[in-house]
Write a protein that holds these residues in place. Structure first.
Motif, PDB file in Angstrom:
ATOM      1  N   GLY A   1       0.791  -1.223   0.000  1.00  0.00           N
ATOM      2  CA  GLY A   1       0.000   0.000   0.000  1.00  0.00           C
ATOM      3  C   GLY A   1       0.819   1.267   0.000  1.00  0.00           C
ATOM      4  O   GLY A   1       1.906   1.331  -0.558  1.00  0.00           O
ATOM      5  N   ALA A   2       0.280   2.271   0.652  1.00  0.00           N
ATOM      6  CA  ALA A   2       0.890   3.597   0.565  1.00  0.00           C
ATOM      7  C   ALA A   2       1.469   4.019   1.905  1.00  0.00           C
ATOM      8  O   ALA A   2       1.059   3.548   2.952  1.00  0.00           O
ATOM      9  CB  ALA A   2      -0.171   4.588   0.148  1.00  0.00           C
ATOM     10  N   GLU A   3       2.441   4.913   1.825  1.00  0.00           N
ATOM     11  CA  GLU A   3       3.004   5.490   3.043  1.00  0.00           C
ATOM     12  C   GLU A   3       2.987   6.993   2.889  1.00  0.00           C
ATOM     13  O   GLU A   3       3.289   7.506   1.822  1.00  0.00           O
ATOM     14  CB  GLU A   3       4.446   5.037   3.227  1.00  0.00           C
ATOM     15  CG  GLU A   3       4.563   3.580   3.569  1.00  0.00           C
ATOM     16  CD  GLU A   3       6.005   3.122   3.620  1.00  0.00           C
ATOM     17  OE1 GLU A   3       6.889   4.001   3.667  1.00  0.00           O
ATOM     18  OE2 GLU A   3       6.228   1.920   3.595  1.00  0.00           O
ATOM     19  N   VAL A   4       2.649   7.663   3.923  1.00  0.00           N
ATOM     20  CA  VAL A   4       2.633   9.123   3.856  1.00  0.00           C
ATOM     21  C   VAL A   4       3.597   9.645   4.908  1.00  0.00           C
ATOM     22  O   VAL A   4       3.557   9.233   6.053  1.00  0.00           O
ATOM     23  CB  VAL A   4       1.218   9.676   4.126  1.00  0.00           C
ATOM     24  CG1 VAL A   4       1.217  11.193   4.057  1.00  0.00           C
ATOM     25  CG2 VAL A   4       0.242   9.092   3.118  1.00  0.00           C
TER      26      VAL A   4
ATOM     27  N   LYS B   1       5.434  13.131   6.516  1.00  0.00           N
ATOM     28  CA  LYS B   1       5.493  14.586   6.555  1.00  0.00           C
ATOM     29  C   LYS B   1       6.943  14.979   6.795  1.00  0.00           C
ATOM     30  O   LYS B   1       7.531  14.577   7.782  1.00  0.00           O
ATOM     31  CB  LYS B   1       4.588  15.129   7.644  1.00  0.00           C
ATOM     32  CG  LYS B   1       3.115  14.954   7.284  1.00  0.00           C
ATOM     33  CD  LYS B   1       2.203  15.736   8.184  1.00  0.00           C
ATOM     34  CE  LYS B   1       0.780  15.587   7.690  1.00  0.00           C
ATOM     35  NZ  LYS B   1      -0.184  16.269   8.526  1.00  0.00           N
TER      36      LYS B   1
ATOM     37  N   ILE C   1       4.824  16.136   1.538  1.00  0.00           N
ATOM     38  CA  ILE C   1       4.281  14.821   1.888  1.00  0.00           C
ATOM     39  C   ILE C   1       4.634  13.878   0.749  1.00  0.00           C
ATOM     40  O   ILE C   1       4.343  14.152  -0.404  1.00  0.00           O
ATOM     41  CB  ILE C   1       2.761  14.876   2.054  1.00  0.00           C
ATOM     42  CG1 ILE C   1       2.396  15.872   3.158  1.00  0.00           C
ATOM     43  CG2 ILE C   1       2.202  13.500   2.388  1.00  0.00           C
ATOM     44  CD1 ILE C   1       0.925  16.195   3.204  1.00  0.00           C
TER      45      ILE C   1
ATOM     46  N   VAL D   1       4.206  10.188  -0.898  1.00  0.00           N
ATOM     47  CA  VAL D   1       3.404   8.970  -0.866  1.00  0.00           C
ATOM     48  C   VAL D   1       4.115   7.906  -1.694  1.00  0.00           C
ATOM     49  O   VAL D   1       4.446   8.141  -2.848  1.00  0.00           O
ATOM     50  CB  VAL D   1       2.008   9.216  -1.473  1.00  0.00           C
ATOM     51  CG1 VAL D   1       1.171   7.942  -1.391  1.00  0.00           C
ATOM     52  CG2 VAL D   1       1.326  10.350  -0.739  1.00  0.00           C
TER      53      VAL D   1
ATOM     54  N   ARG E   1       4.029   4.270  -3.429  1.00  0.00           N
ATOM     55  CA  ARG E   1       3.124   3.204  -3.806  1.00  0.00           C
ATOM     56  C   ARG E   1       3.945   2.023  -4.288  1.00  0.00           C
ATOM     57  O   ARG E   1       4.746   2.160  -5.197  1.00  0.00           O
ATOM     58  CB  ARG E   1       2.196   3.660  -4.911  1.00  0.00           C
ATOM     59  CG  ARG E   1       1.192   2.585  -5.207  1.00  0.00           C
ATOM     60  CD  ARG E   1       0.414   2.907  -6.434  1.00  0.00           C
ATOM     61  NE  ARG E   1      -0.537   1.826  -6.673  1.00  0.00           N
ATOM     62  CZ  ARG E   1      -1.255   1.724  -7.762  1.00  0.00           C
ATOM     63  NH1 ARG E   1      -1.151   2.632  -8.688  1.00  0.00           N
ATOM     64  NH2 ARG E   1      -2.069   0.736  -7.926  1.00  0.00           N
TER      65      ARG E   1
ATOM     66  N   SER F   1       6.941  -8.756  -6.900  1.00  0.00           N
ATOM     67  CA  SER F   1       7.679 -10.006  -7.106  1.00  0.00           C
ATOM     68  C   SER F   1       8.425  -9.908  -8.430  1.00  0.00           C
ATOM     69  O   SER F   1       8.136  -9.027  -9.252  1.00  0.00           O
ATOM     70  CB  SER F   1       6.710 -11.193  -7.157  1.00  0.00           C
ATOM     71  OG  SER F   1       5.860 -11.041  -8.278  1.00  0.00           O
TER      72      SER F   1
ATOM     73  N   ARG G   1       8.046 -11.941 -10.729  1.00  0.00           N
ATOM     74  CA  ARG G   1       7.053 -12.243 -11.763  1.00  0.00           C
ATOM     75  C   ARG G   1       6.343 -10.958 -12.202  1.00  0.00           C
ATOM     76  O   ARG G   1       6.115 -10.730 -13.387  1.00  0.00           O
ATOM     77  CB  ARG G   1       6.030 -13.259 -11.249  1.00  0.00           C
ATOM     78  CG  ARG G   1       5.216 -13.880 -12.377  1.00  0.00           C
ATOM     79  CD  ARG G   1       4.111 -14.750 -11.806  1.00  0.00           C
ATOM     80  NE  ARG G   1       3.438 -15.532 -12.833  1.00  0.00           N
ATOM     81  CZ  ARG G   1       2.509 -15.065 -13.642  1.00  0.00           C
ATOM     82  NH1 ARG G   1       2.160 -13.794 -13.586  1.00  0.00           N
ATOM     83  NH2 ARG G   1       1.937 -15.856 -14.550  1.00  0.00           N
TER      84      ARG G   1
ATOM     85  N   GLU H   1       6.380  -9.174 -15.840  1.00  0.00           N
ATOM     86  CA  GLU H   1       5.195  -8.765 -16.613  1.00  0.00           C
ATOM     87  C   GLU H   1       5.368  -7.342 -17.127  1.00  0.00           C
ATOM     88  O   GLU H   1       5.079  -7.031 -18.274  1.00  0.00           O
ATOM     89  CB  GLU H   1       3.935  -8.847 -15.739  1.00  0.00           C
ATOM     90  CG  GLU H   1       3.463 -10.268 -15.515  1.00  0.00           C
ATOM     91  CD  GLU H   1       2.239 -10.323 -14.610  1.00  0.00           C
ATOM     92  OE1 GLU H   1       1.659  -9.269 -14.306  1.00  0.00           O
ATOM     93  OE2 GLU H   1       1.881 -11.447 -14.200  1.00  0.00           O
TER      94      GLU H   1
ATOM     95  N   GLU I   1      14.323 -11.415  -3.454  1.00  0.00           N
ATOM     96  CA  GLU I   1      14.115 -12.274  -4.608  1.00  0.00           C
ATOM     97  C   GLU I   1      15.002 -11.740  -5.741  1.00  0.00           C
ATOM     98  O   GLU I   1      15.009 -10.529  -6.012  1.00  0.00           O
ATOM     99  CB  GLU I   1      12.640 -12.259  -5.037  1.00  0.00           C
ATOM    100  CG  GLU I   1      12.305 -13.376  -5.983  1.00  0.00           C
ATOM    101  CD  GLU I   1      10.833 -13.367  -6.457  1.00  0.00           C
ATOM    102  OE1 GLU I   1      10.432 -14.351  -7.066  1.00  0.00           O
ATOM    103  OE2 GLU I   1      10.138 -12.368  -6.233  1.00  0.00           O
TER     104      GLU I   1
ATOM    105  N   ILE J   1       4.346   9.864  -5.667  1.00  0.00           N
ATOM    106  CA  ILE J   1       3.506  11.046  -5.855  1.00  0.00           C
ATOM    107  C   ILE J   1       3.964  12.081  -4.844  1.00  0.00           C
ATOM    108  O   ILE J   1       4.037  11.788  -3.657  1.00  0.00           O
ATOM    109  CB  ILE J   1       2.023  10.705  -5.607  1.00  0.00           C
ATOM    110  CG1 ILE J   1       1.608   9.540  -6.505  1.00  0.00           C
ATOM    111  CG2 ILE J   1       1.146  11.915  -5.807  1.00  0.00           C
ATOM    112  CD1 ILE J   1       0.345   8.867  -6.040  1.00  0.00           C
TER     113      ILE J   1
END
Lengths: 508, 540
Positions: free
Chosen positions: B96-99, B101, B107, B109, B111, B116, B118, B122, B174, B219
């Motif tokens: 998920g995300a981390e915010v 300050k 800030i 973020v 993502r 993996s 794999r 892709e 990995e 972001i």
């Protein structure tokens, strides 16, 4: 797919193939398949017992459900109760022993489980279904029932088009390969389509058509199929001729709005392209018109050809006054003996804008182009969207245009009241309500309705979880997020994660 | 953890003794990351940008292969590669995300998108064409589980490709080995590639695994209350120098074999070309830098720091390196390569040198300048050649011919048109690119720059542009601070929508008008005509 999810899927499949440890399985009418979760049959559908909540799926969404283990026999009439006491039960209009019924039920279930496992195996492109019809070779990862419908549509389309335009497939082309992908992601990955493309026709050897099954909006899939296939069928008029972009895309859009009746296996052209109409109306509202003389001679690849061009071709093809002349113009562009073709890369030919305009004037017998333009603009102003789909598209389009306070919510509400079964329409309507400041509770109610409309769309559950978080109902939000992840481990939760961290940021 | 790593290293050492011995290149050891591999013979290691990516080594085949499509006439060439990729568990397990300050109000973020090998694979294949997995198997090699993948890339690509990948589950990361080549050459290439895969070993590492902070896109949400302008010039200069020094240290640290690093007054030159070419390119870069300082100093008061100048040995190496770069780096880096077509090589290097210089000088002019100016100046600079330490501007013959034709057909734009036409209007004009280029040269290095009456035209224009951009910035801030006017009815909403639809064009026109009024408010018709005559007299 995450490694854990992949492992689960692989295990489930292995178990199914082995036929020893079966699992419950649900197949929806739109082709989605759910396994790995306990299913309970209800009078009005089925309940899926996820770890983080029960999801009810309405009967009208369900194609088939297989539940592990044979259901207990419950006699309903006096006769059945009497026979049961003698050790007999009713099965397929016969009285049989309890053991025989259970054996037969198990056999049937195992057979169906094996069939479903086979369908699941074909979801990998390397194991795709491959079959042929009269004019096409199909490769598909979709379930057989959907393959059958789509291939019937393609054949009908081919016959209708070739009858009207008198086309034949060149001998050395063979049957066209048509690839059906089970979703957008597979289409982009396997078909190699760039983001934003929703179907394509490869017009050089090896010629191929690629589509994906948009389960949320099957009507979109049909529109793309009709559109892209039109490019192939148009190629049959003259394999070396490349139509000018404006009329090529406009004609494809005209056919793209065709409707299909799976019961009678028939198609009907000439419907309104609601999305295109919305774009057109936005330009008209902003007084950005496309002059007819420019359109007819346009050699560019202007995006407006898709909607301004569509409206013009629609106007021409549907008009008793102009239809024959316009068809003659379209046909002669490619086949006309006296038409001056010019070279167009890679051994193709085309016409200049001037030649195109002159041929149009000649074939449609137009003397006053300005007068025709006035007629066309009046026709556009008279075009009316109708039905649920029209309201859905117009409302969604208005939302994207930033008209979320009045126009978008009005149209979306009308779509919902008219019976929309598109969960995204509900989600967008809920967003309008929030932006308008009509209250969290009102939006929550609509989002909950959205989860009922499509109970297995994880993105819709994620929207609900996101909204609950904004309402400071953290515990409920957490549960719904977890449920969304259970339904689809790949659901995009970025907005939700950001909101969650930001909401708790002050505490850290 | 140490014990675990040691066990794995021992196990791999034992495994290596069993691996087939074929004639291959020397073993490549990365002691910092703790792995080694013996690539196929004659395959060469390439330099990488290594900015927040998981690709840690790339080897390229010494031979280029070709594929052609008869139906389209399309042609494609490819040098097979062997990539080493590492995804630390610490990163992939974070979801998920981390915010965060930061002190300066920013800030960030994060993502996570690559979970993996794999998933990485892709994404890698998506960059080539339509693909599908044809084989997925798990194997046990020594103590590690190895996921073995075989992929066919056969849609919308010239020449069917094969991608082989082995993903090793290490104790804390990995590791992926990925190779990509034309399917037609599989028989010849695959045995060597797989033999190289089998030589992969982990060992105790002396450094840290890469990244650890960011996967996927970042972001940045900038706090509007504390923007970049609040930092002092000294702080900005220090940040800029620090960024350059970090990059320079990283480059020196991971320099591939046969590459050299030299330093000139304004550049750190990292080169894989011969000494003579490297020296020539360095002198040219210095000459251009001086020319920019001398002729366009009025563009801003930003501190122009040192820049990385990377010279690849050839186009293949250049393309490989460019593909491994992120879209942003802390300090500017200009990449070029040795080629027989000097004009093309110098042209693209010049453009990058100019953009790197402008980024430091005043980056707003990179995106905020009107199209005529931005494109015109970049085109002029791209035509720069050096004679000794002097710059001469030599336009393309094609552009000279085009200008002569336009003049003959009386299709040359009046000088005032350049300043007042919107980008849409300008680019609809015949020969617009050539016209922009020659007008920009006229202002920056032509007769206008030497005319007492008109030499300030360009500096004045930039000063006015600077003022307009500041006003625009202030206006936007004020607009954001004020609640937006909301429609009270559907009719009002429709009207607002219509206004928005047309506002972009109107705003551009308004902006151009405002710059012209500020810069040339006192110009009379006579002045405009005199400037126009001078421009036409300056044309070749």
């Amino acid at each position: 797919m995450s490694r854990r999810a992949l492992a689960l899927a692989a295990l489930t499949l292995a178990a199914l193939l082995a036929g020893s440890a079966r699992a419950d399985q649900l197949v929806l009418k739109d082709g989605r398949m759910v396994d790995g979760v306990k299913i309970v049959k209800k009078d009005d559908g089925v309940d899926l017992l996820y770890e983080h909540g029960t999801v009810h799926v309405r009967a009208d969404l369900v194609d088939e459900v297989t539940i592990d283990g044979t259901p207990a026999y419950e006699p309903r009439t006096d006769e059945e109760r009497e026979m049961r006491e003698k050790g007999f039960v009713r099965w397929n209009k016969r009285w049989v022993t309890v053991e025989y019924r259970e054996k037969k039920l198990r056999e049937e279930q195992e057979k169906r489980v094996a069939q479903l496992a086979e369908e699941a195996r074909h979801r990998n492109w390397v194991d795709r279904y491959q079959f042929e019809t009269k004019h096409f070779k199909f490769e598909s990862t979709l379930p057989p029932a959907i393959n059958e419908e789509y291939s019937a549509l393609m054949e009908t389309y081919f016959e209708e088009f070739s009858k009207l335009w008198k086309t034949r497939v060149p001998k050395d082309w063979g049957k066209l390969t048509v690839c059906f992908h089970r979703d957008l992601k597979s289409f982009e990955e396997i078909g190699g389509a760039p983001r934003g493309v929703i179907g394509y026709y490869r017009f050089v050897e090896p010629r191929e058509l690629h589509f994906f099954h948009d389960r949320r909006q099957p009507a979109n899939t049909l529109a793309v199929m009709f559109h892209e296939t039109n490019h192939y069928l148009t190629d049959l008029l003259d394999e070396r001729f490349q139509y000018p972009h404006w009329v090529n895309e406009a004609m494809a859009e005209y056919y793209g709005s065709a409707t299909w009746d799976p019961a009678t296996k028939s198609m009907q052209v000439g419907a309104i392209q609601m999305g295109r109409l919305a774009e057109l109306q936005a330009d008209v509202a902003a007084e950005k018109f496309f002059p007819l003389s420019d359109l007819l001679a346009d050699e560019s690849r202007d995006y407006r050809h898709y909607y301004w061009g569509w409206s013009f071709v629609h106007f021409m093809m549907e008009s008793p006054k102009y239809s024959a002349g316009f068809r003659s113009f379209f046909s002669e562009l490619a086949r006309g003996r006296g038409v001056d073709h010019k070279a167009f890369g890679m051994n193709f030919t085309t016409v200049s804008g001037e030649v195109c305009r002159d041929l149009f004037l000649k074939k449609v017998k137009v003397k006053d182009l300005d007068a025709l333009q006035d007629e066309w603009y009046a026709y556009i102003r008279g075009l009316q969207g109708g039905g649920v789909l029209a309201l859905e598209q117009a409302g969604t389009s208005a939302f994207r245009q930033g008209r979320w306070k009045f126009r978008a919510p009005r149209l979306l509400k009308e779509a919902i009241d008219a019976g929309s079964r598109n969960a995204q329409v509900y989600v967008t309507y809920a967003k309008c309500l929030l932006l308008k400041g009509e209250g969290d509770e009102a939006a929550l109610k609509v989002l909950e309705q959205a989860t009922q409309v499509d109970p297995l769309d994880a993105a819709v559950w994620a929207e609900l979880g996101y909204h609950l978080l904004n309402m400071q109902r953290k515990a409920e939000s957490e549960r719904i997020i977890a449920l969304a992840k259970e339904i689809d481990p790949e659901v995009d939760l970025l907005n939700l994660e950001i909101a969650r961290v930001l909401a708790s940021g002050d505490d850290d | 953890m140490k014990r675990h790593v040691a066990v794995v290293a021992l196990a791999f050492a034992a495994g290596a003794a069993l691996a087939p011995e074929t004639a291959r290149a020397d073993t490549y050891k990365d002691e910092k990351l703790g792995y080694e591999i013996r690539p196929p013979r004659k395959w060469e290691r390439m330099p990488l940008a290594q900015e927040g990516d998981w690709l840690v080594a790339r080897f390229l085949c010494d031979r280029e292969y070709e594929a052609a499509e008869v139906s389209t006439g399309f042609y494609s060439s490819l040098r097979p590669n062997l990539d080493v990729v590492v995804l630390p568990n610490a990163v992939t397990e974070r979801s998920g995300a981390e915010v965060e300050k930061k002190d300066d109000g920013e800030i960030v973020v994060h993502r996570e998108s690559t979970k993996s090998i794999r998933a990485y694979l892709e994404e890698y294949c998506r960059g080539i064409g339509g693909f599908h997995f044809v084989k997925e198997e798990d194997a046990q090699i020594d103590d590690m589980v190895v996921h073995q993948y075989e992929i066919t890339v056969d849609k919308l690509v010239t020449g069917e490709r094969r991608v082989l990948c082995w993903a090793f589950e290490g104790p804390d990361a990995e590791w992926g080995l990925i190779s990509h080549f034309f399917a037609d050459h599989e028989k010849k290439l695959a045995p060597d590639i797989l033999a190289a895969f089998r030589t992969f070993k982990l060992s105790a590492r002396t450094g840290a695994l890469p990244g650890g902070e960011v996967t996927g896109s970042t972001i940045r949400v900038v706090d509007p209350d504390k923007d970049d302008e609040e930092r002092t010039p000294e702080e900005r200069q220090k940040d800029r120098d620090d960024a350059f020094n970090r990059m320079a240290a990283r480059i020196r640290d991971g320099l591939p074999k046969d590459w050299t690093v030299t330093e000139s007054k304004h550049f750190l030159v990292v080169s894989h070309a011969d000494k003579r070419f490297t020296k020539g390119m360095t002198e040219h870069a210095e000459a251009l830098r001086k020319w920019l300082d001398d002729n366009l100093d009025f563009l801003g008061d930003g501190y122009v720091g040192k820049c990385i100048l990377r010279i690849c040995a050839d186009n293949d190496e250049y393309v490989t390196y460019q593909n491994s770069r992120g879209w942003f780096s802390d300090a500017p880096e200009v990449v070029t390569y040795k080629s027989d077509f000097a004009s093309f090589t110098f042209g693209s290097a010049n453009r990058e040198l100019y953009r790197a210089w402008l980024r430091d000088k005043d980056e707003r002019f990179g995106w905020g300048a009107p199209a005529w100016l931005e494109n015109g100046l970049a085109d002029v600079v791209s035509d720069a050649y050096s004679k000794g330490n002097k710059i001469v501007l030599v336009p393309y013959t094609g552009q000279l011919v085009e200008m002569a034709q336009l003049e003959k057909q009386k299709k040359l734009l009046h000088v005032r048109d350049f300043f007042t036409m919107t980008s849409e209007e300008l680019f609809k004009s015949e020969g617009s690119w050539s016209q922009l280029r020659f007008f920009a040269e006229f202002l920056v290095a032509g007769k206008a720059s030497r005319s007492k009456r008109f030499r300030d035209v360009l500096p004045s224009y930039f000063a006015a542009l600077d003022e307009v951009l500041r006003e625009e910035d202030e206006r936007e801030k004020a607009e954001h601070a004020e609640p937006q006017k909301q429609p009270e009815s559907e009719e009002e909403e429709d009207a607002l929508f219509k206004a928005r639809q047309t506002s972009w064009r109107a705003k551009e026109k308004e902006k151009l008008q405002s710059i012209v009024e500020k810069a040339f408010g006192d110009f009379t018709e006579k002045d405009w005509d005199a400037l126009d005559r001078l421009y036409r007299s300056d044309l070749p």
